[in-house]
Write a protein that holds these residues in place. Sequence first.
Motif, PDB file in Angstrom:
ATOM      1  N   VAL B  25       0.697  -1.080   0.008  1.00  0.00           N
ATOM      2  CA  VAL B  25       0.169  -0.051  -0.103  1.00  0.00           C
ATOM      3  C   VAL B  25       0.721   1.205   0.025  1.00  0.00           C
ATOM      4  N   ALA B  26       1.798   1.293   0.871  1.00  0.00           N
ATOM      5  CA  ALA B  26       3.000   2.366   0.907  1.00  0.00           C
ATOM      6  C   ALA B  26       3.588   2.866  -0.472  1.00  0.00           C
ATOM      7  N   SER B  27       3.630   1.429  -1.134  1.00  0.00           N
ATOM      8  CA  SER B  27       4.395   1.708  -2.425  1.00  0.00           C
ATOM      9  C   SER B  27       3.485   2.645  -3.389  1.00  0.00           C
ATOM     10  N   THR B  28       2.339   2.380  -3.089  1.00  0.00           N
ATOM     11  CA  THR B  28       1.207   3.163  -4.135  1.00  0.00           C
ATOM     12  C   THR B  28       0.730   4.432  -3.781  1.00  0.00           C
ATOM     13  N   LEU B  29       1.282   5.072  -2.599  1.00  0.00           N
ATOM     14  CA  LEU B  29       1.006   6.242  -2.240  1.00  0.00           C
ATOM     15  C   LEU B  29       1.931   7.460  -2.696  1.00  0.00           C
ATOM     16  N   THR B  30       1.556   8.838  -2.229  1.00  0.00           N
ATOM     17  CA  THR B  30       2.449   9.803  -2.192  1.00  0.00           C
ATOM     18  C   THR B  30       3.256   9.987  -0.809  1.00  0.00           C
ATOM     19  N   LEU B  31       4.315  10.563  -0.889  1.00  0.00           N
ATOM     20  CA  LEU B  31       4.937  10.694   0.362  1.00  0.00           C
ATOM     21  C   LEU B  31       4.050  11.448   1.474  1.00  0.00           C
ATOM     22  N   ASP B  32       3.260  12.523   0.948  1.00  0.00           N
ATOM     23  CA  ASP B  32       2.663  13.231   1.890  1.00  0.00           C
ATOM     24  C   ASP B  32       1.554  12.383   2.410  1.00  0.00           C
ATOM     25  N   GLN B  33       0.844  11.261   1.451  1.00  0.00           N
ATOM     26  CA  GLN B  33      -0.231  10.531   2.345  1.00  0.00           C
ATOM     27  C   GLN B  33       0.340   9.642   3.316  1.00  0.00           C
ATOM     28  N   ILE B  34       1.592   9.154   3.190  1.00  0.00           N
ATOM     29  CA  ILE B  34       2.202   8.460   4.290  1.00  0.00           C
ATOM     30  C   ILE B  34       2.644   9.276   5.412  1.00  0.00           C
ATOM     31  N   LEU B  35       3.113  10.662   5.336  1.00  0.00           N
ATOM     32  CA  LEU B  35       3.196  11.428   6.386  1.00  0.00           C
ATOM     33  C   LEU B  35       1.940  11.790   7.329  1.00  0.00           C
ATOM     34  N   ALA B  36       0.827  11.677   6.491  1.00  0.00           N
ATOM     35  CA  ALA B  36      -0.517  12.116   7.066  1.00  0.00           C
ATOM     36  C   ALA B  36      -0.867  10.890   7.901  1.00  0.00           C
ATOM     37  N   VAL B  37      -0.586  11.071   9.348  1.00  0.00           N
ATOM     38  CA  VAL B  37      -0.629   9.642  10.083  1.00  0.00           C
ATOM     39  C   VAL B  37      -2.093   9.687  10.461  1.00  0.00           C
ATOM     40  N   PRO B  38      -2.772   8.619  10.506  1.00  0.00           N
ATOM     41  CA  PRO B  38      -2.317   7.396  10.058  1.00  0.00           C
ATOM     42  C   PRO B  38      -2.537   7.142   8.660  1.00  0.00           C
ATOM     43  N   MET B  39      -1.635   6.671   7.902  1.00  0.00           N
ATOM     44  CA  MET B  39      -1.337   6.402   6.447  1.00  0.00           C
ATOM     45  C   MET B  39      -2.719   5.323   5.918  1.00  0.00           C
ATOM     46  N   PRO B  40      -3.302   5.928   4.955  1.00  0.00           N
ATOM     47  CA  PRO B  40      -4.385   5.051   4.412  1.00  0.00           C
ATOM     48  C   PRO B  40      -4.073   3.604   4.258  1.00  0.00           C
ATOM     49  N   LEU B  41      -5.081   2.550   4.468  1.00  0.00           N
ATOM     50  CA  LEU B  41      -4.672   1.362   4.168  1.00  0.00           C
ATOM     51  C   LEU B  41      -5.261   0.728   2.856  1.00  0.00           C
ATOM     52  N   ILE B  42      -5.619   1.641   1.987  1.00  0.00           N
ATOM     53  CA  ILE B  42      -6.108   1.196   0.867  1.00  0.00           C
ATOM     54  C   ILE B  42      -5.258   1.777  -0.392  1.00  0.00           C
ATOM     55  N   PRO B  43      -4.723   0.997  -1.226  1.00  0.00           N
ATOM     56  CA  PRO B  43      -3.916   1.221  -2.220  1.00  0.00           C
ATOM     57  C   PRO B  43      -4.114   2.477  -2.902  1.00  0.00           C
ATOM     58  N   GLY B  44      -3.278   3.288  -3.224  1.00  0.00           N
ATOM     59  CA  GLY B  44      -3.401   4.633  -3.719  1.00  0.00           C
ATOM     60  C   GLY B  44      -3.315   4.547  -5.441  1.00  0.00           C
ATOM     61  N   ASP B  45      -2.996   5.534  -5.931  1.00  0.00           N
ATOM     62  CA  ASP B  45      -2.890   5.804  -7.541  1.00  0.00           C
ATOM     63  C   ASP B  45      -1.597   6.088  -7.815  1.00  0.00           C
ATOM     64  N   GLN B  46      -0.447   5.699  -7.051  1.00  0.00           N
ATOM     65  CA  GLN B  46       0.897   6.250  -7.378  1.00  0.00           C
ATOM     66  C   GLN B  46       1.798   4.988  -7.820  1.00  0.00           C
ATOM     67  N   LEU B  47       1.052   3.794  -7.982  1.00  0.00           N
ATOM     68  CA  LEU B  47       1.932   2.604  -8.408  1.00  0.00           C
ATOM     69  C   LEU B  47       2.795   2.889  -9.407  1.00  0.00           C
ATOM     70  N   ASN B 242       7.514   5.966   0.352  1.00  0.00           N
ATOM     71  CA  ASN B 242       7.003   5.405  -0.565  1.00  0.00           C
ATOM     72  C   ASN B 242       7.804   4.958  -1.738  1.00  0.00           C
ATOM     73  N   LEU B 243       9.120   5.324  -1.766  1.00  0.00           N
ATOM     74  CA  LEU B 243      10.011   4.808  -2.794  1.00  0.00           C
ATOM     75  C   LEU B 243      10.702   3.727  -2.178  1.00  0.00           C
ATOM     76  N   VAL B 244      11.217   3.867  -0.772  1.00  0.00           N
ATOM     77  CA  VAL B 244      11.723   2.820  -0.220  1.00  0.00           C
ATOM     78  C   VAL B 244      10.893   1.526  -0.375  1.00  0.00           C
ATOM     79  N   MET B 245       9.527   1.647  -0.023  1.00  0.00           N
ATOM     80  CA  MET B 245       8.612   0.517   0.026  1.00  0.00           C
ATOM     81  C   MET B 245       8.576  -0.062  -1.255  1.00  0.00           C
ATOM     82  N   ALA B 246       8.622   0.862  -2.330  1.00  0.00           N
ATOM     83  CA  ALA B 246       8.393   0.262  -3.571  1.00  0.00           C
ATOM     84  C   ALA B 246       9.830  -0.763  -3.978  1.00  0.00           C
ATOM     85  N   THR B 247      10.653  -0.267  -3.419  1.00  0.00           N
ATOM     86  CA  THR B 247      12.041  -0.956  -3.836  1.00  0.00           C
ATOM     87  C   THR B 247      12.073  -2.117  -2.984  1.00  0.00           C
ATOM     88  N   ALA B 248      11.391  -2.244  -1.530  1.00  0.00           N
ATOM     89  CA  ALA B 248      11.376  -3.162  -0.755  1.00  0.00           C
ATOM     90  C   ALA B 248      10.330  -4.382  -1.543  1.00  0.00           C
TER      91      ALA B 248
END
Lengths: 293, 275
Positions: B25-47, B242-248
């Motif tokens: 999920v984190a790998s499909t979000l923008t960094l701002d979405q992750i930093l807005a605690v709590p991050m959403p648990l539904i995939p975003g559109d940045q995949l 978001n980029l770290v998690m995509a790499t993971a």
Amino acid sequence: MEKRVVFKSAWLPYLLVAPQIAITIIFFFWPAFQAVYQSLLSQDAFGLHTEFVWFENFRALFADDHYLLSFQTTAIFSLLVASLGLSISLLLAVAADRIVRGAFVFKTLLIWPYAVAPAIAGALWAFLFAPSIGILGYVLKQWGVPWNYMLNGDHAMILVVVASVWKQISYNFLFFLAGLQSIPRSLMEAAAIDGASPFRRFWTIVFPLLSPTTFFLLVVNIVYAFFDTFGVIDATTQGGPAASTQILVYKVYYDGVKAADLGGSSAQSVILMIIVIALSVIQFRFIEKKVQY
Amino acid sequence: MTAFYYLVLTLGVLVVAFPLYVTFVASTLTLDQILAVPMPLIPGDQLINNYSQVLSAGSTRGASAPVGRMMINSGIMALVIAFGKIAISIISAFAIVFFRFPLRNFFFWMIFITLMLPGEVRIIPTFKVVADLGMLDSYAGLTLPLIASATATFLFRQFFFTIPDELAEAARMDGAGPMRFFWDVVLPLSKTSIAALFVIQFIYGWNQYLWPLLITTQESMYTTVIGIKRMITAGDAATEWNLVMATAILAMVPPALVVILMQRWFVKGLVETEK
């Protein structure tokens, strides 16, 4: 075991073992010898002057509270990793052994973490437990836990244990499952006919028959916690805060690479080697015993 | 009881899968979405954005090497280690089982004893050896020191003992030399063992961490696993999660696929190499 039929050649067998022996000598024996030799030397801070000091590095180590603390940290860490890892996997393996429908699917869904590198397992859990942005850090804070693994040593220990156990469950699970499947069904059925409850059957039949597997896994998990968790620690806490997760292998790396104390770091390597050799001997003696009966 | 077993397994699968799900999920979000605690648990559109960013250019704040390049490095490292180990182990096991020669036992024990020396213990002196040989920042330096393996030699040795003597006898009567026997009889019979070892060693090679961390200084030689570590900078907010998690995710996919697709050999290899 010996083969009756063998080939004869004056040079071919040497040629065939040569690559492995060459790599073993260059990358195993020579460095191991160097580690032992370095552990008896003392070097000044600039690496200009080296002196042979016998066992001074070892004496200094055992007089060093940080080193003894690292021993204690390693003991607590490996005990937690081994006991939690083994009990969770055993529970899962018993359940997977008993069901018929969907067994393959569950098995597949449980074994994939084996493929995850320890450092990545660490990064994943560090993200979940991150104090300010992590989803689990957030949940804990909602519950009133002042969670911060970057400041609190106990929290840091929980984080590295969770990440290490998570990564190792699949391995333990597979071995327990293989062990359970080799227990004859007739034994279980006989006990069931005699009226033994499922719990009773587990503790009096399954658990004792599983003890070779359990013991084997115990040694493997301790070795795992001692060495392979380096990646977990480096990707999460880097041994901190205040050395609360600095296990022995991390200290070897830290003192040798970051603090450039070659003698002290080599002495620690030698002590670790002795621990590994002891663990391996225990394991081999045990396997020999098992083969005999 | 059956319901209880299913409950346990379902819980187990959920706990095991949870970090993977959040990572995805984190790998499909923008960094701002992750930093807005709590991050959403539904995939975003940045995949597509995130993955093409890391594959071609890496992160912008930490290591800036493209992850595509790192994956090639990891792939080369994993394949060379897996095939290299299998190759040198199978020929040394062949020599030890099918020949009698002076020093045979000595060589066997020499290989055997390496089981007791995990890499982490002698990492600094090994680093010095590799540096002296001028192999830092090279594929040879990444792979050669990890290629000697007592476990693979053992597995082949055990397996060769189960090959009936009659086969070797027949080969010899027909005038086949040892290498002919190796290529035409031993190698085809060893296929399953080779497949099993391949899975284990591929994962071993792909997941190496401390060794590449020490001997690679150029970003072009980074492997995926250490690339992730280099992307995580100090402080939660500074890291582009978001980029770290995509790499993971990219780092987990190849070895996970090998495990899942070759499951049968993997289980066999695991249980046999260790016991």
